[in-house]
Enzyme design. Sequence first.
Site, short mmCIF file in Angstrom:
data_model
loop_
_atom_site.label_atom_id
_atom_site.label_comp_id
_atom_site.label_asym_id
_atom_site.label_seq_id
_atom_site.Cartn_x
_atom_site.Cartn_y
_atom_site.Cartn_z
N CYS A 129 3.31 1.34 3.54
CA CYS A 129 4.42 0.65 3.42
C CYS A 129 5.19 0.81 1.98
O CYS A 129 6.26 1.61 2.50
CB CYS A 129 3.68 -0.15 2.18
SG CYS A 129 2.63 -0.99 3.99
N CYS A 188 0.66 -1.18 -0.12
CA CYS A 188 -0.19 0.10 -0.61
C CYS A 188 1.32 0.81 -0.07
O CYS A 188 1.74 1.52 0.02
CB CYS A 188 -0.91 0.27 0.92
SG CYS A 188 -0.09 -0.02 2.51
#
Length: 80
Positions: A14, A11
């Site tokens: 991340c 994501c």
Amino acid sequence: MKQVKILGTGCAKCRQLADAVKAVIASEGIEAEVEKVEDIQKIMAYNVLSTPALVVDGEVRSKGRVPGLDELKDLLIRKS
């Protein structure tokens, strides 16, 4: 050499954590090997339910958020 793992499924947060960790490592001259872990089973093995998470030398030091650069520096340098 420190073993640093970024736990997350890819994501935006991340990726943001991975970029921030690499920036702190470079600016502070920290010797570390950085690995991104995206496999959900491997992430769950760390008992992490919210990502992104930061693991340093096998210890989960942050999860569910992206720490600021100063905090990241402390998390990366701090002894277990």
